[in-house]
Design an enzyme around this catalytic site. Sequence first.
Site, short mmCIF file in Angstrom:
data_model
loop_
_atom_site.label_atom_id
_atom_site.label_comp_id
_atom_site.label_asym_id
_atom_site.label_seq_id
_atom_site.Cartn_x
_atom_site.Cartn_y
_atom_site.Cartn_z
N GLY B 87 15.19 -19.48 -11.71
CA GLY B 87 13.81 -19.64 -12.13
C GLY B 87 13.67 -20.84 -13.03
CB SER B 182 18.15 -21.60 -8.41
OG SER B 182 17.07 -22.46 -8.67
CE1 TYR B 183 17.33 -23.88 -16.25
CE2 TYR B 183 17.57 -21.63 -17.06
CZ TYR B 183 17.46 -22.99 -17.31
OH TYR B 183 17.47 -23.47 -18.60
CG ASP B 382 17.27 -26.41 -2.16
OD1 ASP B 382 16.04 -26.60 -2.24
OD2 ASP B 382 17.98 -26.14 -3.15
CG HIS B 439 16.83 -22.99 -3.70
ND1 HIS B 439 17.36 -24.06 -4.36
CD2 HIS B 439 16.49 -22.08 -4.68
CE1 HIS B 439 17.35 -23.83 -5.68
NE2 HIS B 439 16.82 -22.63 -5.89
#
Lengths: 466, 466
Positions: B87, B182-183, B382, B439
């Site tokens: 996020g 991701s984050y 991605d 992603h």
Amino acid sequence: MMILIHKSHTMIASFVSTLLLLIVGVVNSYPEGDKISSLPGQPRVTFQQYAGYITVDDNHDRALFYYFVEAESNPASKPLVLWLNGGPGCSSVGVGAFVENGPFRPGDNNILLKNDYSWNKEANMLYLESPAGVGFSYSSNKSFYDLVTDEITARDNLIFLERWFAKFPEYAKNDFFITGESYAGHYVPQLAFLVIQSNTTFNVNLKGIALGNPLLDFNVDMNSEADYLWSHGLISDSTYELYNTICNSSQYMRESIDGKISADCARVNNVSSSEISDYVDQYDVTLDVCLSPAKQQVYMLTNQMHATQNVDVCVGDKLVVYLNRKDVQQALHARLVGVTKWSTCSTVLNYDYHNLEIPTLPLLGTFVELGIRVLVYSGDQDSVIPLIGSRFLVNALAKEIGLNTTVPYGVWFQGKQVAGWTQEYGKILSYATIRGASHEAPFSQPARSLVLLQAFLQGKPLSNNI
Amino acid sequence: MMILIHKSHTMIASFVSTLLLLIVGVVNSYPEGDKISSLPGQPRVTFQQYAGYITVDDNHDRALFYYFVEAESNPASKPLVLWLNGGPGCSSVGVGAFVENGPFRPGDNNILLKNDYSWNKEANMLYLESPAGVGFSYSSNKSFYDLVTDEITARDNLIFLERWFAKFPEYAKNDFFITGESYAGHYVPQLAFLVIQSNTTFNVNLKGIALGNPLLDFNVDMNSEADYLWSHGLISDSTYELYNTICNSSQYMRESIDGKISADCARVNNVSSSEISDYVDQYDVTLDVCLSPAKQQVYMLTNQMHATQNVDVCVGDKLVVYLNRKDVQQALHARLVGVTKWSTCSTVLNYDYHNLEIPTLPLLGTFVELGIRVLVYSGDQDSVIPLIGSRFLVNALAKEIGLNTTVPYGVWFQGKQVAGWTQEYGKILSYATIRGASHEAPFSQPARSLVLLQAFLQGKPLSNNI
């Protein structure tokens, strides 16, 4: 002289057909001998198909094979589209018609499947195997194969066209388009140029040309490969660096053609090939490859096929089997001359690979200036002639000939989804990508390709509305 | 104090379970209150599932929600894998468990479909919604949400882990892996680092971490975007030029975070956004997007769905519906605190976006030096955190800490096809792409992702044999 015979025959045929058209309205004068009654295993269709030979050199018995598919509906009012595959030396009938945009594709058990996105929904499709030595086209005089050039190909293609129109005279009045892919980036513009030049003796309505993943400029096209491979994860940073410092793709290709590969170029090519492996289709970097039957069986059994595939990557093998059947060849009025087997790409032709360096981009500029529409499109999964180079070249051409952008770079749609990106210049030159498409775009993205064709034939920009 | 209560409870439970294990062999001491009897609409399964809350701040009633799925077979001998989505502020239970690598995915008509490639085939999977304010996790004291940082997140995650292991003491002996995407390129290494630091009081067998399309280095990761968009055809040559000369992605992002976007950056961003359009999923540049129900119906009717899709791009919408059902929340022992609706990404959390610039790559170097395996992988479709940046960073890290390449860059296989590319350094650090993956790699390429996990857990290189 064959050409005269054809012409006089045509004149009579044309007269008769005009007469008959006046009477019954739905008859034509096309050669009965070339009419295909039905192809083995084909589903029922309502349109007509023709196939056969056009002699292009009467003295040396050199003849080009064609397959002509009339439009599914209203052929008289639909455009005529010539399709040429590349190579140089690969078959337009095999690849173009039976794998890409023709009405049928070989399926399992030797049957033909209907292609729901066949280009004959929009046009009368003429597939030409060119030059002689390719597919079913031949030269009885084998010395012809010794060194075939772009010039020879274009000249033979022009003669083919003249004589084909003599056989199918009604089509001379239809809008005419020349299309093709890959090395047809040479074939198509070179033929179109001759068609224009000969337009005093030979009158057709050439409205436009369309080129898919075409070779237009040797250096730009070849050297886009490394960018593409690197950005798509097929080669490492260090190998990309080798391309940029030690030996780029155009240099490697040039050395290969000259048969003298330097140690530096060999090294870069070896590292790159080993990173990419033999198990990736460089003409579609995300597509699966066709497995051997034994491996396929295991694959199917473990039910993994559906997860990544929605196109038949083994269609090429089925094609070779199909076009080598005697009954198929008979139905197509095709014969094998000087070869024992039909091949997707020629096994006898010695094409002059130095011709790869002939720039064809300037020809596109000429067409645009003559009011002939030009479309260049890229299947965006192709690393061999990648979108990167084609997009750059079309943009550079537009700048050079002073065309303004009339539709800025942006997405186009098919079936409510983004089908690719497009840019249009001066309403006459356009560039488009087909998203998720291979080098053979209509094979892997048939629905998107058909929409692209439709817009091209109508001279309209691709739809940028969902 | 909750932590003490948990610990003493655990000691007794642990003793009893050991005793019972000696007698019947197949019992555990896990919290009955957290046991899921069955999720609404789920197919029959043989493994156990648990879900519930772990308080991480007793004074302020802050609790993190988890969903724990035991391995399909032999859970005791399988590793324990913690999964964190990114996020910052997105749900690991929603996205990770119910869209990516958990045992079920929401289907039509509110039923759950079995995921044939669930990661619980290889591991006991623990999904954590973190920090408080994400998914079902909450803080009764709303001021907590005012400015949450990486430091707070990591600290709360550590407390969660300590207390979770107290609830599930048998799992403390299993091999332990922290994974995410991701984050989670921040969350995972930062948590792993705290786990190592606290290893005197809190003993787990941390063997490795795996990060998918992770944010590791702000500048490198952000600025790979333009390369990716350009090379994949999403932006024009001229827009690429704007990125390279006027305003690159990291500058734009930095300005956005500071709330002061310059005219130059705004211009580049506008041009780029308009070229890409809203109809492309930047987390998977070739995947279709979920259409509105009306558009979907037309799409399905015209039978175009199958041509390009083999993953359910609308699963996210179904997920929101499913996790907002009262019976589902009840079955999960989840409650909504301070929000009226479960959301995929937090609507209450104010995360400190300046934390995006905290480099986490050096932490990976620390783990490697401590003998903890590190895998960085990229779904290659991605454009947001593209393979280009991740590949470069892992290679740079290997160089910096003096690791030699033990498996050179090359393809790896799954199900007889190329599943991606991989490079391994010193048998402890590795990089891999997953071909055709978004992603959220396990969502779009579940089979390939599962094979990747398997190799990672076993500490083996990905298979480079067909």
